[in-house]
Design an enzyme around this catalytic site. Structure first.
Site, PDB file in Angstrom:
ATOM      1  N   PHE A   1       0.816  -1.221   0.000  1.00  0.00           N
ATOM      2  CA  PHE A   1       0.000   0.000   0.000  1.00  0.00           C
ATOM      3  C   PHE A   1       0.851   1.274   0.000  1.00  0.00           C
ATOM      4  O   PHE A   1       0.450   2.301   0.529  1.00  0.00           O
ATOM      5  CB  PHE A   1      -1.006  -0.009   1.169  1.00  0.00           C
ATOM      6  CG  PHE A   1      -2.281  -0.719   0.798  1.00  0.00           C
ATOM      7  CD1 PHE A   1      -2.274  -2.084   0.555  1.00  0.00           C
ATOM      8  CD2 PHE A   1      -3.468  -0.033   0.631  1.00  0.00           C
ATOM      9  CE1 PHE A   1      -3.418  -2.749   0.165  1.00  0.00           C
ATOM     10  CE2 PHE A   1      -4.629  -0.683   0.237  1.00  0.00           C
ATOM     11  CZ  PHE A   1      -4.600  -2.047   0.007  1.00  0.00           C
TER      12      PHE A   1
ATOM     13  N   CYS B   1     -14.821  -0.354  -0.701  1.00  0.00           N
ATOM     14  CA  CYS B   1     -14.538  -0.389   0.736  1.00  0.00           C
ATOM     15  C   CYS B   1     -13.830   0.846   1.278  1.00  0.00           C
ATOM     16  O   CYS B   1     -14.379   1.543   2.120  1.00  0.00           O
ATOM     17  CB  CYS B   1     -13.735  -1.642   1.063  1.00  0.00           C
ATOM     18  SG  CYS B   1     -14.698  -3.130   0.803  1.00  0.00           S
TER      19      CYS B   1
END
Ligand SMILES: NC(=O)c1ccc[n+]([C@@H]2O[C@H](COP(=O)([O-])OP(=O)(O)OC[C@H]3O[C@@H](n4cnc5c(N)ncnc54)[C@H](O)[C@@H]3O)[C@@H](O)[C@H]2O)c1
Length: 442
Positions: free
Chosen positions: A253, A264
């Site tokens: 990430f 999400c």
């Protein structure tokens, strides 16, 4: 074990097919009768690698059934999973109407001791409301417990993640419910040895929101670094790589780009922030995470403008529409907003995505669609890359350059090496790295 899944969407259907694969008797119910009919034919209503095979295996073996009859879920399941949507209200708050409706319907039909497990992502304290709703609606002698069992699967790898989770989290104050869920997951726990984290209800609910908020923060953090890199000539890819070598940080990430999207992260960050405000503690860090994320789209459009000058009348090829590779999910996909903005400014957008084009067509009236990546690039003044599909990496760069009217690429996912792209004859702009251009001729 007999298991019911209420809501056979991205989470519910993967959970249903995976639990049937593990040997349980599974009933999936959904109030969308068309979706139920599709699933009953062995077809998946969305693209998810490996799911179709698992679904057919379960249906053929008779271990998986689907039905539009929601009360049947309560009569059938020893565990009933709530997997319905928890979308965002305009205020950012989670809309829990679907969760309440399902709780009420299940309550009316309960038979025997049942564990009702929230798998939908919900704000902390939702479980208290679910329990209260069931208590108020169910027969006085109904025996049930409520647990939180948050889901951490990633779309595109959902089957793998469900069968090989990093952890299984169960939040409940009932030892009986906890034991039932441990037994349900025993085939996974025994095979993978993954941690089984037992907490109270509120803690489990918080674990999910805290996890997604942290992931979103990582993405926005590296994107803020990308802006600093662009001002100073530094390379965010190298910064992220070296940061990620520190085990306290980790490499995941930390990809700079056009920001996070999907069903999400945007929704969960907004809901978590709203809940923190409601609790009187606030979470202004998350407001900044959202601001940085939304600014990425603007930054990307600016880069396309810098590549072509005026957008009006320019042909822009767009590679990738889904919010990430290996899915056709377009919920909050940055590419959809970007394509609309480009069309509004008069550009002629020609899009290609390996699997998300059928779902995109009703959302992008002004765009046209090409059957291959190279055909999308034909005659383009600029190629905008919005999703890092693996097939783009293998494209023949010479053919791509020859197909385009002007060899300009704006890569929102940093898929290519800038010097190599310059050598291949492109002016190549990416996110947080210096723009590369072919050396001027003699
Ligand atoms: N998609 C993901 O990657 C993911 C990952 C982890 C957690 N979650 C969470 O899981 C939940 C579900 O997400 P999703 O992506 O599967 O959503 P989805 O929209 O794909 O699926 C929800 C399903 O619930 C059904 N449904 C709605 N109301 C119903 C009712 N009253 N009775 C029966 N069925 C009903 C809908 O028809 C739909 O099929 C959300 O809270 C989401 O945040 C999603």
């Amino acid at each position: 074990m007999r298991v019911s899944i209420v809501g056979t969407g991205h989470v519910g259907l993967v959970t249903a097919a995976s639990l049937a694969h593990l040997g349980h008797e599974v009933l999936g119910v959904d109030d969308d009768a068309e979706k139920v009919a599709t699933i009953a034919r062995g077809e998946t209503p969305f693209h998810e690698p490996g799911l179709q095979e698992l679904l057919r295996e379960g249906l053929d073996a008779g271990r998986l059934r689907v039905s539009p009859d929601v009360p049947e879920a309560a009569r059938f399941g020893e565990v009933v999973f709530i997997c319905v949507g928890t979308p965002t209200k305009p205020t950012g708050e989670a809309n829990l109407v679907q969760v309440e409706r399902v709780s009420t319907v299940i309550a009316r039909a309960l038979e025997g001791y049942t564990v009702i497990a929230e798998k939908s992502t919900v704000p902390v304290e939702t479980g208290v409301w679910v329990r209260r709703t069931i208590e108020l609606t169910a027969a006085p002698d109904a025996e049930f417990d409520v647990a939180s069992n948050p889901e951490f699967l990633r779309e595109g790898r959902a089957v793998h993640d469900t069968l090989n989770p990093d952890r299984i989290v169960v939040g409940t104050s009932s030892a009986r419910a906890m034991e039932r869920l441990r037994e349900l997951y025993a085939p996974i726990l025994d095979r993978t040895g993954c941690p089984f984290v037992v907490t109270d209800l509120a803690t489990a609910e918080l674990i999910k929101h805290a996890s997604n908020a942290f992931l979103a923060t990582k993405v926005s953090f590296i994107n803020a670094i990308a802006d600093i890199c662009e001002r100073t000539g530094a390379d965010v890819h190298e910064v992220a790589r070296a940061m990620g070598l520190d085990p306290r940080i980790g490499p995941a990430f930390l990809g700079a780009g056009i920001g996070y999207g999907g069903a999400c992260l945007p929704k969960d960050v907004a809901a978590f922030r709203h809940k923190a405000d409601e609790l009187g503690v606030g979470f202004p860090l998350l407001e900044e995470v959202e601001r940085v994320n939304m600014a990425r789209r603007e930054r990307f459009i600016e880069k396309i403008r810098s590549a072509v000058w005026n957008l009006e009348g320019k042909r822009i090829a767009m590679w990738g529409l889904a919010f990430k590779p290996d899915t056709d999910d377009l919920r909050n996909a940055p590419a959809i907003e970007i394509a609309r903005r480009l069309s509004e400014e008069g550009a002629d957008v020609v899009a290609y995505d390996p699997v998300a084009m059928p779902a995109s067509k009703p959302l992008l009236f002004a765009a046209t669609f090409a059957p291959t990546a190279l055909e999308a690039a034909q005659g383009a003044d600029c190629l905008a890359i919005c999703t890092e599909w693996e097939e783009f990496r293998g494209v023949d760069l010479e053919r791509l350059r020859d197909a385009m009217a002007r060899p300009a690429i704006v890569d929102g996912r940093n898929m290519f090496d800038p010097p190599a792209m310059a050598d291949a004859g492109f002016t190549y702009a990416s996110m947080g790295r210096p723009t590369a251009a072919p050396a001027p001729g003699p």
